[in-house]
Design an enzyme around this catalytic site. Sequence first.
Site, PDB file in Angstrom:
ATOM      1  CG  ASP A  10      -2.036   0.998   1.147  1.00 39.33           C
ATOM      2  OD1 ASP A  10      -1.790   2.126   0.652  1.00 39.33           O
ATOM      3  OD2 ASP A  10      -3.151   0.670   1.573  1.00 39.33           O
ATOM      4  CB  ILE A  14       0.059   3.229   8.869  1.00 42.35           C
ATOM      5  CG1 ILE A  14       0.980   2.044   9.140  1.00 42.35           C
ATOM      6  CG2 ILE A  14      -1.065   3.267   9.900  1.00 42.35           C
ATOM      7  CD1 ILE A  14       1.641   2.080  10.510  1.00 42.35           C
ATOM      8  CG  HIS A  15      -4.352   4.148   4.746  1.00 38.50           C
ATOM      9  ND1 HIS A  15      -5.570   3.552   4.524  1.00 38.50           N
ATOM     10  CD2 HIS A  15      -3.435   3.412   4.069  1.00 38.50           C
ATOM     11  CE1 HIS A  15      -5.399   2.517   3.716  1.00 38.50           C
ATOM     12  NE2 HIS A  15      -4.117   2.404   3.429  1.00 38.50           N
ATOM     13  N   GLY A  16      -6.280   4.741   7.649  1.00 41.68           N
ATOM     14  CA  GLY A  16      -7.438   4.163   8.337  1.00 41.68           C
ATOM     15  C   GLY A  16      -7.705   2.704   8.017  1.00 41.68           C
ATOM     16  N   GLY A  19      -4.649   0.807   9.614  1.00 36.54           N
ATOM     17  CA  GLY A  19      -4.511   0.981  11.054  1.00 36.54           C
ATOM     18  C   GLY A  19      -5.683   0.509  11.875  1.00 36.54           C
TER      19      GLY A  19
END
Length: 158
Positions: A10, A14-16, A19
Site C-alpha cells: 500500500d 498506514i492509514h485508516g 490501522g
Amino acid sequence: MPNILLTRVDNRLIHGQVGVTWVNHLGANLILVANDEVAADPVQQNLMDMVVPDAIQTRFFSIDKTIKVIHKAADRQKIFLVCRTPQDALRLVKGGVPIKELNIGNMHFSEGKEQIASTVSVDEDDKKTIRELLDLGIKVEVRRVPDERVEIDIKKFV
C-alpha cells in the site's frame, strides 16, 4: 518463525484501512512498516501512529533491518507487515522473510502505469516483480478491505 499474519502493499502505508480495519480483521497487535524512506523520517512515523489504536504497536524499519530482525520476533507478536511497493515485498522475500501471502491494496496511478483495479495501477517493472513473487509461490491478491471479495485475478495482468 515470525508470526506474519499478512503482508500488504500500500503506497500510503498506514492509514485508516490499515490501522483499524485490517488490524481488527487480522487480530494483529503489531504493524511493521518495512520502508527505507519512512524508517528515516520520524515526522511520517508520527503521522501514521496517529491512526493506529493505542493497543497496537508499530515499528518502522528499513527493508534491510526488517530482514535482519524479523526472525527475532516474539511468538506473541501478531505481525501485519506493510510495504510501499511490490519491489520492497520481493526484497523481503529474497532476504528470507517468510511471506506466504501478499495483499495489494493500493498502488497509485502515475504516468506510464496501467490501471488494473480500482486502486491499483502497475507498470512493466511492477508486473515483472509480481510475476516473480507468484513464481516464488507467494499467493498474491488485490483487495482494498477484508470484507470485499478479491477484485481481480492478478495473473491475468502480469
